[in-house]
Design a protein around this motif. Structure first.
Motif, PDB file in Angstrom:
ATOM      1  N   ALA A 169       0.213  -0.902   0.661  1.00 32.25           N
ATOM      2  CA  ALA A 169       0.087  -0.258  -0.410  1.00 32.25           C
ATOM      3  C   ALA A 169       1.300   0.922   0.021  1.00 32.25           C
ATOM      4  N   GLU A 170       2.261   0.881   0.268  1.00 29.25           N
ATOM      5  CA  GLU A 170       2.997   2.368   0.172  1.00 29.25           C
ATOM      6  C   GLU A 170       2.821   2.948  -1.022  1.00 29.25           C
ATOM      7  N   LEU A 171       3.004   1.877  -1.571  1.00 26.83           N
ATOM      8  CA  LEU A 171       3.402   2.490  -2.917  1.00 26.83           C
ATOM      9  C   LEU A 171       1.502   2.210  -4.135  1.00 26.83           C
ATOM     10  N   GLY A 172       0.510   2.892  -3.318  1.00 24.59           N
ATOM     11  CA  GLY A 172      -0.521   2.848  -3.927  1.00 24.59           C
ATOM     12  C   GLY A 172      -1.317   1.614  -4.524  1.00 24.59           C
ATOM     13  N   LEU A 173      -0.441   0.589  -3.957  1.00 21.75           N
ATOM     14  CA  LEU A 173      -1.003  -1.038  -4.176  1.00 21.75           C
ATOM     15  C   LEU A 173      -1.996  -1.464  -3.497  1.00 21.75           C
ATOM     16  N   CYS A 174      -3.186  -2.551  -4.335  1.00 23.05           N
ATOM     17  CA  CYS A 174      -4.168  -2.864  -3.744  1.00 23.05           C
ATOM     18  C   CYS A 174      -3.620  -4.712  -4.305  1.00 23.05           C
ATOM     19  N   LEU A 175      -2.791  -5.025  -3.572  1.00 19.02           N
ATOM     20  CA  LEU A 175      -2.274  -6.347  -4.573  1.00 19.02           C
ATOM     21  C   LEU A 175      -3.042  -7.391  -3.450  1.00 19.02           C
ATOM     22  N   ALA A 176      -3.374  -9.147  -4.083  1.00 20.34           N
ATOM     23  CA  ALA A 176      -3.303 -10.300  -3.943  1.00 20.34           C
ATOM     24  C   ALA A 176      -2.322 -11.232  -4.702  1.00 20.34           C
ATOM     25  N   VAL A 177      -0.656 -11.203  -3.870  1.00 19.05           N
ATOM     26  CA  VAL A 177       0.276 -11.849  -4.601  1.00 19.05           C
ATOM     27  C   VAL A 177       0.261 -13.229  -4.545  1.00 19.05           C
ATOM     28  N   MET A 178       0.292 -14.148  -5.459  1.00 17.58           N
ATOM     29  CA  MET A 178       0.653 -15.742  -5.902  1.00 17.58           C
ATOM     30  C   MET A 178       1.430 -16.023  -6.840  1.00 17.58           C
ATOM     31  N   PRO A 179       2.482 -16.399  -5.678  1.00 20.24           N
ATOM     32  CA  PRO A 179       3.438 -17.150  -6.475  1.00 20.24           C
ATOM     33  C   PRO A 179       3.589 -18.403  -6.496  1.00 20.24           C
ATOM     34  N   HIS A 180       4.726 -18.987  -6.857  1.00 19.32           N
ATOM     35  CA  HIS A 180       4.188 -20.569  -7.886  1.00 19.32           C
ATOM     36  C   HIS A 180       3.411 -20.702  -8.772  1.00 19.32           C
ATOM     37  N   TRP A 181       2.455 -19.268  -9.536  1.00 17.00           N
ATOM     38  CA  TRP A 181       1.414 -19.152 -10.286  1.00 17.00           C
ATOM     39  C   TRP A 181       1.651 -20.731 -11.528  1.00 17.00           C
ATOM     40  N   ASN A 182       2.728 -20.802 -11.825  1.00 12.23           N
ATOM     41  CA  ASN A 182       2.811 -22.035 -12.986  1.00 12.23           C
ATOM     42  C   ASN A 182       3.441 -23.244 -11.974  1.00 12.23           C
ATOM     43  N   ASN A 183       2.969 -23.445 -11.406  1.00 17.58           N
ATOM     44  CA  ASN A 183       3.687 -24.838 -10.245  1.00 17.58           C
ATOM     45  C   ASN A 183       3.541 -26.045 -10.946  1.00 17.58           C
ATOM     46  N   ALA A 184       4.153 -26.990 -11.254  1.00 17.77           N
ATOM     47  CA  ALA A 184       3.838 -27.993 -11.765  1.00 17.77           C
ATOM     48  C   ALA A 184       4.094 -29.344 -10.807  1.00 17.77           C
ATOM     49  N   GLU A 185       3.845 -28.709  -9.564  1.00 16.98           N
ATOM     50  CA  GLU A 185       4.858 -29.835  -8.827  1.00 16.98           C
ATOM     51  C   GLU A 185       3.834 -31.030  -8.667  1.00 16.98           C
ATOM     52  N   GLY A 186       2.308 -30.935  -9.292  1.00 14.65           N
ATOM     53  CA  GLY A 186       1.887 -32.092  -8.890  1.00 14.65           C
ATOM     54  C   GLY A 186       1.713 -33.359 -10.311  1.00 14.65           C
ATOM     55  N   GLY A 187       2.227 -32.757 -11.044  1.00 17.27           N
ATOM     56  CA  GLY A 187       2.787 -33.512 -12.359  1.00 17.27           C
ATOM     57  C   GLY A 187       1.032 -33.601 -12.576  1.00 17.27           C
ATOM     58  N   ARG A 188       0.838 -34.590 -13.918  1.00 17.24           N
ATOM     59  CA  ARG A 188      -0.904 -34.561 -14.477  1.00 17.24           C
ATOM     60  C   ARG A 188      -1.724 -34.561 -13.846  1.00 17.24           C
ATOM     61  N   GLU A 189      -1.383 -35.631 -12.177  1.00 16.89           N
ATOM     62  CA  GLU A 189      -2.376 -36.084 -11.900  1.00 16.89           C
ATOM     63  C   GLU A 189      -3.134 -34.948 -10.476  1.00 16.89           C
ATOM     64  N   LEU A 190      -2.585 -34.150 -10.639  1.00 15.07           N
ATOM     65  CA  LEU A 190      -2.564 -32.995  -9.808  1.00 15.07           C
ATOM     66  C   LEU A 190      -2.830 -31.385  -9.833  1.00 15.07           C
ATOM     67  N   ASP A 191      -3.430 -31.093  -9.959  1.00 16.42           N
ATOM     68  CA  ASP A 191      -3.311 -29.327 -11.130  1.00 16.42           C
ATOM     69  C   ASP A 191      -2.871 -28.261  -8.748  1.00 16.42           C
ATOM     70  N   THR A 192      -0.829 -28.028  -9.618  1.00 17.97           N
ATOM     71  CA  THR A 192      -1.221 -27.955  -8.566  1.00 17.97           C
ATOM     72  C   THR A 192      -0.674 -25.867  -9.043  1.00 17.97           C
ATOM     73  N   SER A 193      -0.776 -25.664  -9.874  1.00 17.86           N
ATOM     74  CA  SER A 193      -0.526 -23.770 -10.314  1.00 17.86           C
ATOM     75  C   SER A 193      -1.651 -22.797  -9.551  1.00 17.86           C
ATOM     76  N   ARG A 194      -1.359 -22.157 -10.169  1.00 16.65           N
ATOM     77  CA  ARG A 194      -2.272 -20.781  -9.106  1.00 16.65           C
ATOM     78  C   ARG A 194      -1.674 -20.929  -7.668  1.00 16.65           C
ATOM     79  N   CYS A 195      -0.641 -21.486  -7.139  1.00 19.44           N
ATOM     80  CA  CYS A 195      -0.130 -21.555  -5.895  1.00 19.44           C
ATOM     81  C   CYS A 195      -1.136 -22.344  -5.523  1.00 19.44           C
ATOM     82  N   PHE A 196      -0.664 -23.558  -5.631  1.00 22.62           N
ATOM     83  CA  PHE A 196      -1.212 -24.557  -5.593  1.00 22.62           C
ATOM     84  C   PHE A 196      -2.289 -24.465  -5.670  1.00 22.62           C
ATOM     85  N   MET A 197      -3.378 -23.926  -5.728  1.00 22.96           N
ATOM     86  CA  MET A 197      -5.127 -23.999  -5.845  1.00 22.96           C
ATOM     87  C   MET A 197      -6.016 -24.422  -6.829  1.00 22.96           C
TER      88      MET A 197
END
Length: 267
Positions: A169-197
């Motif tokens: 907010a110090e920069l005038g930002l109203c953010l929801a920060v989501m790292p691990h956006w393209n995460n693929a740890e779950g492989g084909r069986e589990l979608d773990t992108s969007r920060c594991f969501m």
């Protein structure tokens, strides 16, 4: 007030790409550079000290030309020995050029830093020109809205957002920060992108945010470097960042610079 630069890592803060980001932010200071590692995000872990020590070792071994001096801020919990309000615990924040916080739990970090001396000094140093960097859990905690990753992904809580530290907010930002956006740890069986969501659950989470909130998705081994002086941000690393503001979605590739207004949902 001269806000220093900010790096938000999707992951890879101790990778080759991460080293390049740290060097970029630290190049504004004369060697030896002084780095403070804030331990709060992993403060609930029995090995919190080891987590911080490994990050210190990375800085010392990878940034030799900058001759880093590293100290710890063991602000692990409000009601414990390492209290975030203790002057002894927080003293390295007054000394450091570069303040770093990384992996752990974002909601734990928010709970144990909000309203504390540690958070106040972090803001004071940033406003005085110190550079700051937040990776993974710590990056999530910086936003106005914080994703409870452990609670949803590990414990099966219903979807919800928590209040964040709202540092940006110090920069005038109203953010929801989501790292691990393209995460693929779950492989084909589990979608773990969007920060594991997963993409499916993310659609519901997106609708739960107020219209003025901007989602900043950061890929693995990628950082968004915000430079307040120029009112711009730079993408660096192996992937892209994704900005979702209302009905607008932008994907910014590595190496591209963009106006900070894109993160403010400016017209």
């Amino acid at each position: 007030m001269t806000l220093g630069p900010v790096a938000l890592f999707g992951s890879g803060e101790t990778s080759k790409q991460g080293r390049q980001v740290h060097e970029r932010l630290l190049s504004r200071f004369s060697p030896p550079v002084r780095i403070a590692i804030i331990e709060t995000p992993a403060g609930f872990q029995p090995n919190a000290g080891l987590v911080a020590a490994k990050i210190r070792d990375f800085f010392v071994q990878s940034l030799v030309n900058l001759r880093p001096e590293v100290r710890f801020v063991p602000a692990r919990r409000c009601d414990g020995v390492y209290n975030p309000d203790s002057p002894i615990v927080t003293e390295p924040l007054l000394w450091a050029d570069y303040l770093f916080a990384g992996p752990g739990s974002p909601t734990y970090m928010v709970k144990h830093l909000r309203g504390t001396r540690t958070l106040a000094l972090l803001l004071e140093r940033w406003r005085s020109g110190a550079a700051v960097a937040f990776a993974s859990a710590a990056a999530i905690a910086t936003g106005r809205y914080t994703l409870p990753v452990y609670e949803i992904y590990k414990a099966g809580f219903d979807l919800y957002w928590s209040d964040g530290l709202d540092l940006l907010a110090e920069l005038g930002l109203c953010l929801a920060v989501m790292p691990h956006w393209n995460n693929a740890e779950g492989g084909r069986e589990l979608d773990t992108s969007r920060c594991f969501m997963s993409v499916e659950r993310f659609r519901y989470l997106q609708r739960m945010l107020p219209r003025d909130a901007v989602i900043l998705g950061i890929d693995e081994h990628t950082a968004c470097i915000i430079e307040p002086e120029s009112q711009t941000a730079l993408v660096h690393g192996a992937g892209t960042i994704t900005i979702i503001a209302g009905d607008r979605e932008l994907v910014v590739p590595s190496g591209e610079r963009f106006p900070l207004g894109w993160l403010r949902n400016d017209p």
